[in-house]
Design a protein around this motif. Structure first.
Motif, PDB file in Angstrom:
ATOM      1  N   LEU A  66     -11.487  70.476  56.543  1.00 19.32           N
ATOM      2  CA  LEU A  66     -10.402  69.706  57.157  1.00 19.32           C
ATOM      3  C   LEU A  66     -10.676  68.207  57.025  1.00 19.32           C
ATOM      4  CD1 LEU A  66      -9.887  71.858  60.385  1.00 19.32           C
ATOM      5  CD2 LEU A  66      -8.231  71.590  58.519  1.00 19.32           C
ATOM      6  N   CYS A  67     -11.934  67.827  57.216  1.00 20.20           N
ATOM      7  CA  CYS A  67     -12.304  66.414  57.064  1.00 20.20           C
ATOM      8  C   CYS A  67     -12.081  65.948  55.619  1.00 20.20           C
ATOM      9  CB  CYS A  67     -13.762  66.184  57.462  1.00 20.20           C
ATOM     10  SG  CYS A  67     -14.058  66.319  59.238  1.00 20.20           S
ATOM     11  N   ASP A  68     -12.427  66.813  54.646  1.00 23.99           N
ATOM     12  CA  ASP A  68     -12.204  66.450  53.240  1.00 23.99           C
ATOM     13  C   ASP A  68     -10.721  66.176  52.987  1.00 23.99           C
ATOM     14  OD1 ASP A  68     -14.879  66.801  52.736  1.00 23.99           O
ATOM     15  OD2 ASP A  68     -14.667  68.808  51.858  1.00 23.99           O
ATOM     16  N   LEU A  69      -9.868  67.065  53.533  1.00 24.64           N
ATOM     17  CA  LEU A  69      -8.421  66.869  53.354  1.00 24.64           C
ATOM     18  C   LEU A  69      -7.958  65.574  54.011  1.00 24.64           C
ATOM     19  CD1 LEU A  69      -7.254  70.531  54.059  1.00 24.64           C
ATOM     20  CD2 LEU A  69      -6.964  69.311  51.889  1.00 24.64           C
ATOM     21  N   ALA A  70      -8.476  65.327  55.211  1.00 24.65           N
ATOM     22  CA  ALA A  70      -8.072  64.106  55.932  1.00 24.65           C
ATOM     23  C   ALA A  70      -8.562  62.857  55.199  1.00 24.65           C
ATOM     24  CB  ALA A  70      -8.603  64.134  57.364  1.00 24.65           C
ATOM     25  N   GLY A  76      -8.633  59.473  56.537  1.00 20.34           N
ATOM     26  CA  GLY A  76      -9.715  59.918  57.424  1.00 20.34           C
ATOM     27  C   GLY A  76      -9.318  60.169  58.863  1.00 20.34           C
ATOM     28  N   TYR A  77      -8.064  60.534  59.125  1.00 18.86           N
ATOM     29  CA  TYR A  77      -7.651  60.789  60.507  1.00 18.86           C
ATOM     30  C   TYR A  77      -6.923  62.123  60.643  1.00 18.86           C
ATOM     31  CZ  TYR A  77      -8.793  55.910  61.243  1.00 18.86           C
ATOM     32  OH  TYR A  77      -9.458  54.722  61.319  1.00 18.86           O
ATOM     33  N   LEU A  78      -7.229  62.815  61.727  1.00 19.37           N
ATOM     34  CA  LEU A  78      -6.532  64.066  62.037  1.00 19.37           C
ATOM     35  C   LEU A  78      -6.570  64.275  63.547  1.00 19.37           C
ATOM     36  CD1 LEU A  78      -8.829  67.110  61.147  1.00 19.37           C
ATOM     37  CD2 LEU A  78      -9.651  64.773  61.353  1.00 19.37           C
ATOM     38  N   ARG A  79      -5.775  65.226  64.010  1.00 23.55           N
ATOM     39  CA  ARG A  79      -5.863  65.563  65.422  1.00 23.55           C
ATOM     40  C   ARG A  79      -5.645  67.063  65.598  1.00 23.55           C
ATOM     41  NH1 ARG A  79      -1.007  66.279  68.631  1.00 23.55           N
ATOM     42  NH2 ARG A  79      -2.268  65.938  70.483  1.00 23.55           N
ATOM     43  N   PHE A  80      -5.891  67.502  66.833  1.00 20.65           N
ATOM     44  CA  PHE A  80      -5.666  68.901  67.182  1.00 20.65           C
ATOM     45  C   PHE A  80      -4.639  68.943  68.308  1.00 20.65           C
ATOM     46  CE2 PHE A  80      -9.698  68.487  65.197  1.00 20.65           C
ATOM     47  CZ  PHE A  80      -9.865  69.645  64.438  1.00 20.65           C
ATOM     48  N   THR A  81      -3.890  70.042  68.372  1.00 17.82           N
ATOM     49  CA  THR A  81      -2.851  70.133  69.404  1.00 17.82           C
ATOM     50  C   THR A  81      -3.331  70.978  70.571  1.00 17.82           C
ATOM     51  OG1 THR A  81      -1.795  72.166  68.639  1.00 17.82           O
ATOM     52  CG2 THR A  81      -1.148  70.121  67.531  1.00 17.82           C
TER      53      THR A  81
ATOM     54  N   SER B  91     -13.727  65.923  74.826  1.00 19.28           N
ATOM     55  CA  SER B  91     -13.057  65.415  73.620  1.00 19.28           C
ATOM     56  C   SER B  91     -12.373  64.075  73.910  1.00 19.28           C
ATOM     57  CB  SER B  91     -12.023  66.431  73.148  1.00 19.28           C
ATOM     58  OG  SER B  91     -11.092  66.665  74.184  1.00 19.28           O
ATOM     59  N   PRO B  92     -12.165  63.258  72.869  1.00 23.53           N
ATOM     60  CA  PRO B  92     -11.397  62.026  73.081  1.00 23.53           C
ATOM     61  C   PRO B  92      -9.951  62.362  73.471  1.00 23.53           C
ATOM     62  CG  PRO B  92     -11.909  62.330  70.735  1.00 23.53           C
ATOM     63  CD  PRO B  92     -12.626  63.406  71.479  1.00 23.53           C
ATOM     64  N   ALA B  93      -9.342  61.532  74.318  1.00 20.79           N
ATOM     65  CA  ALA B  93      -7.999  61.814  74.836  1.00 20.79           C
ATOM     66  C   ALA B  93      -7.022  62.052  73.691  1.00 20.79           C
ATOM     67  CB  ALA B  93      -7.532  60.647  75.712  1.00 20.79           C
ATOM     68  N   GLY B  94      -6.222  63.105  73.829  1.00 23.84           N
ATOM     69  CA  GLY B  94      -5.186  63.401  72.835  1.00 23.84           C
ATOM     70  C   GLY B  94      -5.686  64.143  71.612  1.00 23.84           C
ATOM     71  N   TRP B  95      -7.013  64.420  71.578  1.00 24.03           N
ATOM     72  CA  TRP B  95      -7.631  65.173  70.461  1.00 24.03           C
ATOM     73  C   TRP B  95      -7.432  64.499  69.103  1.00 24.03           C
ATOM     74  CZ3 TRP B  95      -4.274  68.349  73.701  1.00 24.03           C
ATOM     75  CH2 TRP B  95      -4.957  69.000  74.709  1.00 24.03           C
ATOM     76  N   PHE B  96      -7.427  63.166  69.094  1.00 15.26           N
ATOM     77  CA  PHE B  96      -7.430  62.432  67.818  1.00 15.26           C
ATOM     78  C   PHE B  96      -8.883  62.237  67.378  1.00 15.26           C
ATOM     79  CE2 PHE B  96      -3.308  61.188  69.522  1.00 15.26           C
ATOM     80  CZ  PHE B  96      -2.496  61.114  68.397  1.00 15.26           C
ATOM     81  N   TYR B  97      -9.123  62.350  66.066  1.00 13.15           N
ATOM     82  CA  TYR B  97     -10.472  62.120  65.529  1.00 13.15           C
ATOM     83  C   TYR B  97     -10.396  61.347  64.219  1.00 13.15           C
ATOM     84  CZ  TYR B  97     -12.010  65.858  68.656  1.00 13.15           C
ATOM     85  OH  TYR B  97     -12.282  66.621  69.751  1.00 13.15           O
ATOM     86  N   ASP B  98     -11.434  60.523  63.990  1.00 13.90           N
ATOM     87  CA  ASP B  98     -11.649  60.096  62.612  1.00 13.90           C
ATOM     88  C   ASP B  98     -12.697  61.035  62.008  1.00 13.90           C
ATOM     89  OD1 ASP B  98     -14.344  59.031  62.961  1.00 13.90           O
ATOM     90  OD2 ASP B  98     -13.403  57.386  64.029  1.00 13.90           O
ATOM     91  N   THR B  99     -12.671  61.173  60.699  1.00 13.45           N
ATOM     92  CA  THR B  99     -13.523  62.188  60.071  1.00 13.45           C
ATOM     93  C   THR B  99     -15.002  61.837  60.179  1.00 13.45           C
ATOM     94  OG1 THR B  99     -13.113  61.104  57.946  1.00 13.45           O
ATOM     95  CG2 THR B  99     -11.785  63.032  58.461  1.00 13.45           C
ATOM     96  N   LYS B 100     -15.326  60.558  60.291  1.00 12.54           N
ATOM     97  CA  LYS B 100     -16.730  60.177  60.441  1.00 12.54           C
ATOM     98  C   LYS B 100     -17.282  60.794  61.729  1.00 12.54           C
ATOM     99  CE  LYS B 100     -19.541  55.991  60.561  1.00 12.54           C
ATOM    100  NZ  LYS B 100     -19.509  55.240  61.820  1.00 12.54           N
ATOM    101  N   THR B 101     -16.513  60.684  62.790  1.00 11.90           N
ATOM    102  CA  THR B 101     -16.935  61.257  64.069  1.00 11.90           C
ATOM    103  C   THR B 101     -17.032  62.777  63.988  1.00 11.90           C
ATOM    104  OG1 THR B 101     -15.853  59.434  65.216  1.00 11.90           O
ATOM    105  CG2 THR B 101     -16.326  61.396  66.518  1.00 11.90           C
ATOM    106  N   LEU B 102     -16.013  63.384  63.390  1.00 14.60           N
ATOM    107  CA  LEU B 102     -15.988  64.849  63.339  1.00 14.60           C
ATOM    108  C   LEU B 102     -17.104  65.393  62.432  1.00 14.60           C
ATOM    109  CD1 LEU B 102     -14.261  66.855  64.834  1.00 14.60           C
ATOM    110  CD2 LEU B 102     -12.638  66.854  62.947  1.00 14.60           C
ATOM    111  N   ARG B 103     -17.375  64.687  61.337  1.00 20.19           N
ATOM    112  CA  ARG B 103     -18.482  65.114  60.467  1.00 20.19           C
ATOM    113  C   ARG B 103     -19.821  64.990  61.189  1.00 20.19           C
ATOM    114  NH1 ARG B 103     -16.793  65.808  55.193  1.00 20.19           N
ATOM    115  NH2 ARG B 103     -14.953  64.633  54.577  1.00 20.19           N
ATOM    116  N   ASN B 104     -19.923  63.956  62.009  1.00 21.30           N
ATOM    117  CA  ASN B 104     -21.142  63.773  62.781  1.00 21.30           C
ATOM    118  C   ASN B 104     -21.338  64.935  63.766  1.00 21.30           C
ATOM    119  OD1 ASN B 104     -23.460  62.472  63.546  1.00 21.30           O
ATOM    120  ND2 ASN B 104     -22.445  61.030  64.929  1.00 21.30           N
ATOM    121  N   VAL B 105     -20.218  65.371  64.394  1.00 23.95           N
ATOM    122  CA  VAL B 105     -20.273  66.551  65.268  1.00 23.95           C
ATOM    123  C   VAL B 105     -20.815  67.741  64.477  1.00 23.95           C
ATOM    124  CG1 VAL B 105     -18.846  68.254  66.501  1.00 23.95           C
ATOM    125  CG2 VAL B 105     -18.436  65.804  66.843  1.00 23.95           C
ATOM    126  N   CYS B 106     -20.301  67.921  63.272  1.00 24.09           N
ATOM    127  CA  CYS B 106     -20.752  69.045  62.429  1.00 24.09           C
ATOM    128  C   CYS B 106     -22.251  68.949  62.136  1.00 24.09           C
ATOM    129  CB  CYS B 106     -19.975  69.068  61.114  1.00 24.09           C
ATOM    130  SG  CYS B 106     -18.230  69.480  61.296  1.00 24.09           S
TER     131      CYS B 106
END
Lengths: 353, 401
Positions: A66-70, A76-81, B91-106
């Motif tokens: 998912l990060c690769d796609l974003a 580099g941005y995505l969110r979850f619902t 989680s950050p409010a609204g569940w928005f992420y940048d991929t750098k943060t999410l990759r770091n979580v991984c």
């Protein structure tokens, strides 16, 4: 020593530039196709959102994909619902179609917008919970496979369809206000291990945990006893006391409730009501459950007026007709005998045949 | 480590919806605990029974919440999940992420745990699913260094959550993300060190569509609304009408208070402002033409919860309208009064809604100093059993004076 009480990461740092620049200044949105939304701001900027389904229980490979796609399409941005969908946030319109093509090639379902079924909010089930009456991820997978076309299309249903699944009566998934609720239930009283009760449980707390006062002290055994005819198998005593085993593979299963919603649109939010009191736990694909859900969905889809949610349809035609048209038998189990039962009884001569 | 055939779970790799089993199997290639997890799950599928032991208290230094102990009930058979605990990450409010943060979580979770996670748990946390007791503190330390913190669990404040709000929605009537973030930081102690009768949940929805199910799932529901009237763009109404939209049928006739009239000749839509109950229907159907008003804020409601224990409740209106601007002092003052009353009177495992049901809404409103208004009820009581307060009746000795 790590820092404590940091709180969550700053949401402002997680927002793509187009959102930062148009925060609070969105003007309208439209659905371009199933799963694709366009939000336009007062300044004329546009944000495209591609919504994709997710199993919620994911491994790192999926998250990194998912990060690769974003990274490739969304700066580099995505969110979850709130319903476990993933939303890829595209600020460059030219990226929308290539992204959709790649998602299609990867087999990732795009949809869940407008008059569709969204993802099923659900709990842990056998994968990680200690009180489940059934699995959650497996049933969700089986039901979403079966209703897949209703996720990827937005013109097959009269209105949106919100399904939720909780694997026991604790209802961590808070399924009680869903168009269709799939709920794991127990059907037999707890089995007491008298040798353990006094060691691992606080007896007054266990007695107080019972909503029907079915649990009484048993001083002779330094334990408790259960008045079985009063027990309605909620499992709250087991939550308080591991010596009150409630899981019962022979009798645990699924109940289906229908017609609830949380939105205030048109009609007030309301609870889902019991449609099917029990279906068996037939892992791995729960055919009785998928068939029952499909029957309810398709009867509604055929019969409801455009824009009518499940509960609005049922209140227009009446519950008599709901049972008639779905072919679901009405039984003594449908008549409430819990705390707030009286307002559910018919108090008028006006009803249908 | 147990490797076994999994014919039942394999059935769940079929079909078009993404399969959690496929994700489990991919994770198992890198992590032995997931191999045991799959084997135990297959056994659950065969036996129709869960195989996790009841509870078990584990945690990290300085916290009483955020970690859920989990132990296999067959540790000899599945030694790699003998301990398989959950961490809830706020989680950050609204569940928005940048991929750098999410990759770091991984990366962090790959190093310290099973590599399985929920995005997200039903309350909104990132759920890190499965690690050993001696990895809990190192996992927390890594996440803390990366700017993350634990979420709530047990009898304390649960991680608040919010809809996407003004970040991506034109209907947000207040800044859901900011209120959520602000209150979460304000109440770190209440979240991390549970000390109440039971759990307490906040959910922040920007409008009455209530995308985070605040009304059903939070003890204090904060739902955006407006006080003035709908804004209607007549040019866009014409565009909708010209494009074939049945405005009379799909909008006016569905309006629950019949507050809308459509002039089919001039193709204009009018609202009778005092009849509108702000349900969102016309806005949902005509998003380009109808918008919420300008005087925005929120309706506060209390007591929402699911069935355990004394039936499910939808939240009840306690403040019909409150403007919400940082630093949210009026809201926080009210929350303090609510918690004080609940803390004083609530029994163990009694949610605020159940306490209000037991002691009466009148007592609650007097205790938290909220004035009774008709917006709070669908209809007044149908019985005469009224609790009169001491200062509302005439005492005998006063009457003889």
């Amino acid at each position: 020593m790590s820092r404590t009480d940091l709180g969550p990461p700053d949401y402002k740092e997680m927002l793509p530039p187009v959102i930062k620049e148009n925060y609070g200044q969105w003007l309208y949105h439209e659905y371009l196709k199933p799963g694709v939304m366009k939000h336009v701001s007062e300044k004329g900027d546009a944000l495209y959102t591609i919504r994709i389904g997710s199993p919620r229980l994911v491994g790192l490979d999926t998250v990194r994909e998912l990060c690769d796609l974003a990274d490739k399409y969304c700066d580099g941005y995505l969110r979850f619902t709130s319903r476990h969908n993933v939303e890829l946030l595209v600020s460059n319109e030219a990226n929308v179609d290539p992204l959709l093509a790649e998602l299609k090639q990867k087999g990732m379902p795009v949809g869940g917008t407008g008059n569709s079924i969204s993802n099923i909010v659900h709990t842990q089930g056998w994968i990680h919970c200690h009180t489940p009456a059934t699995d959650a991820s497996g049933i969700v997978k089986a039901v979403m496979d079966d209703l897949y076309d209703y996720f990827t299309h937005d013109d097959l249903l009269p209105a949106r369809l919100r399904v939720a699944m909780a694997c026991c009566l604790n209802m961590c998934g808070a399924v009680h206000c869903s168009d269709i609720a799939i709920l794991g239930i127990h059907r037999t009283p707890p089995r007491i291990d008298h040798t353990k009760v006094s060691k691992v449980c606080e007896i007054p707390t266990v007695i107080a945990s019972c909503p029907t006062a079915a649990i009484k002290p048993d001083p002779k055994n330094k334990s408790v006893k259960v008045t079985e005819e009063k027990c309605m198998y909620c499992g709250n005593c087991y939550t308080m006391c591991p010596a009150m085993e409630i899981m019962d593979p022979l009798n645990d299963g699924i109940a289906i409730l229908v017609g609830g919603k949380v939105s205030n649109s048109r009609t007030a939010p309301g609870f889902s009501r019991l449609a099917i009191p029990f279906l068996p736990n037939n892992a791995p694909r729960w055919p009785e459950v998928t068939e029952a859900v499909r029957n309810i969905v398709e009867t509604w889809a055929k019969d409801a007026k455009k824009g009518e949610r499940m509960g609005e349809w049922i209140s227009r035609i009446g519950w008599e007709r709901f049972f008639d048209r779905t072919g679901i038998p009405f039984t003594d189990k449908h008549i409430d005998d819990y705390i707030f039962s009286i307002p559910t009884f018919r108090t008028t001569t006006n009803f249908k045949w | 480590m147990t490797e076994r055939k999994t014919p039942m779970l394999d059935e769940l790799e079929k079909g078009p919806w993404p399969s959690f089993v496929t994700d489990l199997k991919r994770a198992a290639e890198k992590n032995d605990s997931v191999k045991d997890l799959i084997a135990q799950l297959e056994q659950s599928y065969e036996e129709k029974k869960g195989h996790w032991k009841h509870g078990g208290i584990v945690g990290v230094r300085g916290y009483g919440a955020g970690v859920i102990g989990r132990y296999s009930d067959e540790p000899e058979k599945y030694p790699n999940i003998a301990e398989f605990h959950t961490l809830r990450i706020n989680s950050p409010a609204g569940w928005f992420y940048d991929t750098k943060t999410l990759r770091n979580v991984c990366d962090m979770w790959e190093e310290h745990g099973s590599g399985l996670l929920n995005l997200h748990g039903t309350t909104g946390d990132i759920i890190l699913l499965g690690t050993k007791t001696n990895e809990l503190q190192p996992t927390f330390d890594a996440f803390s260094d990366a700017g993350f913190d634990l979420g709530g669990s047990g009898s304390g404040l649960r991680s608040p959550s919010a809809c996407c709000g003004p970040a991506r929605c034109e209907w947000a009537c207040y800044d859901t993300l900011d209120v959520c973030d602000n209150l979460t930081h304000e109440y770190q102690d209440e979240m991390h060190r549970p000390m109440w009768p039971y759990k307490f949940k906040f959910k922040f929805s920007g409008c009455p569509n209530d995308c985070v199910a605040s009304i059903a799932r939070s003890d204090l529901s904060v739902i955006g609304t407006w006080r003035d009237t709908l804004r209607i763009n007549q040019e866009e109404i014409k565009n909708y009408a010209n494009s074939g939209m049945d405005i009379q049928g799909r909008v006016c006739e569905k309006c629950p208070t019949k507050a809308l009239t459509f002039n089919s000749e001039t193709k204009e839509l009018f609202v009778k402002a005092e009849d509108c109950t702000r349900c969102m229907h016309c806005i949902n159907v005509l998003p380009k033409a109808v918008r919420p008003g300008k005087e925005k804020g929120a309706t506060l409601m209390i007591g929402g919860k699911s069935t355990i224990l004394r039936s499910a409740f939808l939240s009840w209106v306690i403040v019909p309208f409150m403007p919400l601007e940082a630093p949210y002092t009026e809201l926080k003052d009210l929350i303090a009064r609510i918690w004080e009353w609940w803390d004083e009177h609530g029994k163990t495992r009694e949610r605020i809604g159940e306490l209000i049901y037991r002691l009466g809404m009148g007592n609650f409103l007097r205790a938290v100093d909220l004035p009774p208004v008709p917006q709070m009820v669908k209809e007044p009581r149908a019985n005469p059993y009224i609790f009169w307060q001491a200062d509302e009746v005439i005492k005998a000795d006063e009457a003889t004076k």
